[in-house]
Every structure is written in C-alpha cells, then in structure tokens.
Design a protein around this motif. Structure first.
Motif, mmCIF file in Angstrom:
data_model
loop_
_atom_site.group_PDB
_atom_site.id
_atom_site.type_symbol
_atom_site.label_atom_id
_atom_site.label_comp_id
_atom_site.label_asym_id
_atom_site.label_seq_id
_atom_site.Cartn_x
_atom_site.Cartn_y
_atom_site.Cartn_z
ATOM 1 N N PHE A 20 71.105 38.501 31.158
ATOM 2 C CA PHE A 20 71.512 37.584 30.409
ATOM 3 C C PHE A 20 71.580 36.209 31.531
ATOM 4 C CE2 PHE A 20 74.501 34.383 28.138
ATOM 5 C CZ PHE A 20 74.106 34.102 28.074
ATOM 6 N N MET A 21 72.403 36.460 32.076
ATOM 7 C CA MET A 21 73.011 35.488 33.424
ATOM 8 C C MET A 21 71.412 34.832 34.181
ATOM 9 S SD MET A 21 75.859 34.022 33.052
ATOM 10 C CE MET A 21 75.588 33.336 33.983
ATOM 11 N N GLN A 22 70.908 35.759 34.371
ATOM 12 C CA GLN A 22 69.014 35.531 35.037
ATOM 13 C C GLN A 22 68.403 34.728 33.772
ATOM 14 O OE1 GLN A 22 67.808 39.158 36.247
ATOM 15 N NE2 GLN A 22 68.021 38.293 38.079
ATOM 16 N N LYS A 23 68.557 35.284 32.738
ATOM 17 C CA LYS A 23 67.819 34.434 30.882
ATOM 18 C C LYS A 23 68.162 32.886 31.067
ATOM 19 C CE LYS A 23 66.147 34.512 26.403
ATOM 20 N NZ LYS A 23 66.218 33.443 26.312
ATOM 21 N N LYS A 24 68.681 33.079 31.675
ATOM 22 C CA LYS A 24 70.392 31.992 31.429
ATOM 23 C C LYS A 24 69.837 30.637 32.702
ATOM 24 C CE LYS A 24 74.436 29.854 29.776
ATOM 25 N NZ LYS A 24 75.951 29.806 28.997
ATOM 26 N N GLU A 25 69.626 30.701 33.507
ATOM 27 C CA GLU A 25 69.386 29.760 34.276
ATOM 28 C C GLU A 25 68.175 29.836 34.966
ATOM 29 O OE1 GLU A 25 70.410 32.634 38.294
ATOM 30 O OE2 GLU A 25 72.356 32.231 37.514
ATOM 31 N N SER A 26 67.318 30.865 34.124
ATOM 32 C CA SER A 26 65.399 30.536 34.202
ATOM 33 C C SER A 26 65.213 29.505 33.175
ATOM 34 C CB SER A 26 64.989 31.590 34.072
ATOM 35 O OG SER A 26 64.819 32.052 32.645
ATOM 36 N N ASP A 27 65.934 29.735 31.540
ATOM 37 C CA ASP A 27 65.648 28.468 30.768
ATOM 38 C C ASP A 27 66.569 27.126 31.086
ATOM 39 O OD1 ASP A 27 64.774 30.926 29.214
ATOM 40 O OD2 ASP A 27 67.039 31.332 28.162
ATOM 41 N N LEU A 28 66.903 27.172 32.219
ATOM 42 C CA LEU A 28 67.589 25.957 32.676
ATOM 43 C C LEU A 28 66.541 25.423 33.591
ATOM 44 C CD1 LEU A 28 71.245 26.081 33.603
ATOM 45 C CD2 LEU A 28 70.895 24.474 31.479
ATOM 46 N N VAL A 29 65.985 26.372 34.211
ATOM 47 C CA VAL A 29 65.093 25.524 35.947
ATOM 48 C C VAL A 29 63.472 25.044 34.611
ATOM 49 C CG1 VAL A 29 63.282 26.113 36.840
ATOM 50 C CG2 VAL A 29 65.665 27.076 37.692
ATOM 51 N N CYS A 30 63.118 25.875 33.182
ATOM 52 C CA CYS A 30 62.360 25.402 33.214
ATOM 53 C C CYS A 30 62.359 24.317 31.691
ATOM 54 C CB CYS A 30 61.809 26.717 31.704
ATOM 55 S SG CYS A 30 60.887 28.216 32.790
ATOM 56 N N PHE A 31 63.593 24.515 31.647
ATOM 57 C CA PHE A 31 64.551 23.262 30.866
ATOM 58 C C PHE A 31 64.041 21.742 31.544
ATOM 59 C CE2 PHE A 31 67.806 20.017 29.190
ATOM 60 C CZ PHE A 31 67.463 19.507 28.137
ATOM 61 N N GLU A 32 64.487 21.874 32.691
ATOM 62 C CA GLU A 32 64.565 20.553 33.941
ATOM 63 C C GLU A 32 62.601 19.824 33.996
ATOM 64 O OE1 GLU A 32 66.665 18.577 34.747
ATOM 65 O OE2 GLU A 32 68.139 19.706 33.010
ATOM 66 N N ALA A 33 62.005 21.493 34.032
ATOM 67 C CA ALA A 33 60.672 21.354 34.921
ATOM 68 C C ALA A 33 59.955 20.235 33.210
ATOM 69 C CB ALA A 33 60.536 22.427 34.644
ATOM 70 N N VAL A 34 60.259 21.136 32.132
ATOM 71 C CA VAL A 34 59.901 20.919 30.920
ATOM 72 C C VAL A 34 59.808 18.476 30.599
ATOM 73 C CG1 VAL A 34 59.706 20.625 28.539
ATOM 74 C CG2 VAL A 34 59.948 22.314 30.129
ATOM 75 N N LYS A 35 61.014 18.905 31.099
ATOM 76 C CA LYS A 35 62.094 17.370 31.017
ATOM 77 C C LYS A 35 61.441 16.259 32.331
ATOM 78 C CE LYS A 35 66.119 16.196 32.558
ATOM 79 N NZ LYS A 35 67.823 16.247 31.764
ATOM 80 N N ASN A 36 61.041 16.746 32.999
ATOM 81 C CA ASN A 36 60.062 16.152 34.384
ATOM 82 C C ASN A 36 58.986 15.731 33.612
ATOM 83 O OD1 ASN A 36 62.398 15.533 36.473
ATOM 84 N ND2 ASN A 36 61.701 17.386 36.961
ATOM 85 N N LEU A 37 58.257 16.720 32.701
ATOM 86 C CA LEU A 37 56.600 16.704 33.267
ATOM 87 C C LEU A 37 56.529 15.741 31.381
ATOM 88 C CD1 LEU A 37 53.582 17.330 32.413
ATOM 89 C CD2 LEU A 37 54.547 19.358 30.740
#
Length: 142
Positions: free
Chosen positions: A11-28
């Motif tokens: 669950f923690m890994q999924k949450k962390e990777s969701d946050l990384v993806c969120f930041e990447a999308v935000k940057n794009l």
C-alpha cells in the motif's frame, strides 16, 4: 514478513508511486494542472486496481489522458517521428477503451453513451463498434 506487513508495504509503495506520477503529470501539463487530483492520476496509472468512486472520475481520467497526450505530442513534436506519434495515439486509444470498460463494468451499462469516456472511445475508435456493443450486451450490471 507477515501478510499484513506485506500488504502495508505494498500500500505504501502504491501511494508513493501515485505521488511520483502525480508530480510527473503536473510537470507535463503545467498551468492546465490546477484542478489535477491524485485519485484521477491513480485511476490512469492503474485503472483496474483503483477504487473508483464515480463514473465522473473515470470521465475525468479520460479527459486528463487526452490532455496529457496533447501536451506531450505538442511539447516533443520536433523530436517525435510520425510513427512514434501514431504509437502514442494507439496507446491512448487502448487506455481510453480500458477506462470505458472499467466504467461500464463498475457502474453499469446505463452509463454508456452518457459518459465522456464512452463518447471519446466511440469518436477515436469507430472501428471498435462491435467491441462496444459486446461490452454492453455482456455486462450484467444495469
């Protein structure tokens, strides 16, 4: 590790990777990302394993995907070959189909043509009309 500890780590890994993806999308997507939501990015990242709360969330994920596609192709247009651009479109079309399937299977075939993701899938992939019809006919949820 116990199973509950393993589940917690997963669950923690999924949450962390969701946050990384969120930041990447935000940057794009830059300034267009002011209404960006983590749960919508999470739906895009892993549609079948995400708890989707409403059909509108799936529609929002589809709209976000289209925005990301448009922004990415525009941003890197000079570096992308025609074939690469076409492959991006094909990949996005497949994900739109996956989102439409998710929406119908979770919320019933009554959603169908009233949804944004369904309209986008129909417009972008008119050759998949039989697949859409089959999905509606075989869905048990009304």
């Amino acid at each position: 590790h116990s199973q509950s500890e393993s589940s917690k780590n997963s669950f923690m890994q999924k949450k962390e990777s969701d946050l990384v993806c969120f930041e990447a999308v935000k940057n794009l997507i830059g300034r267009e990302g002011k209404e960006l939501r983590l749960d919508i990015v999470s739906i895009l990242r892993s549609p079948s394993s995400t708890s989707v709360k409403s059909p509108k969330d799936v529609d929002s994920a589809a709209k976000l995907l289209l925005r990301m596609e448009r922004m990415f192709v525009h941003k890197y247009s000079r570096n992308l070959s025609r074939q690469e651009t076409e492959l991006i479109k094909i990949d996005c079309d497949a994900r739109i189909g996956e989102l439409a399937t998710l929406q119908i299977s979770r919320f019933g075939r009554g959603i169908g043509k009233n949804s944004d993701v369904w309209r986008v899938w129909s417009d972008r992939c008119p050759h998949l009309h039989l697949e859409r019809l089959s999905l509606l006919c075989n869905n048990k949820t009304t």
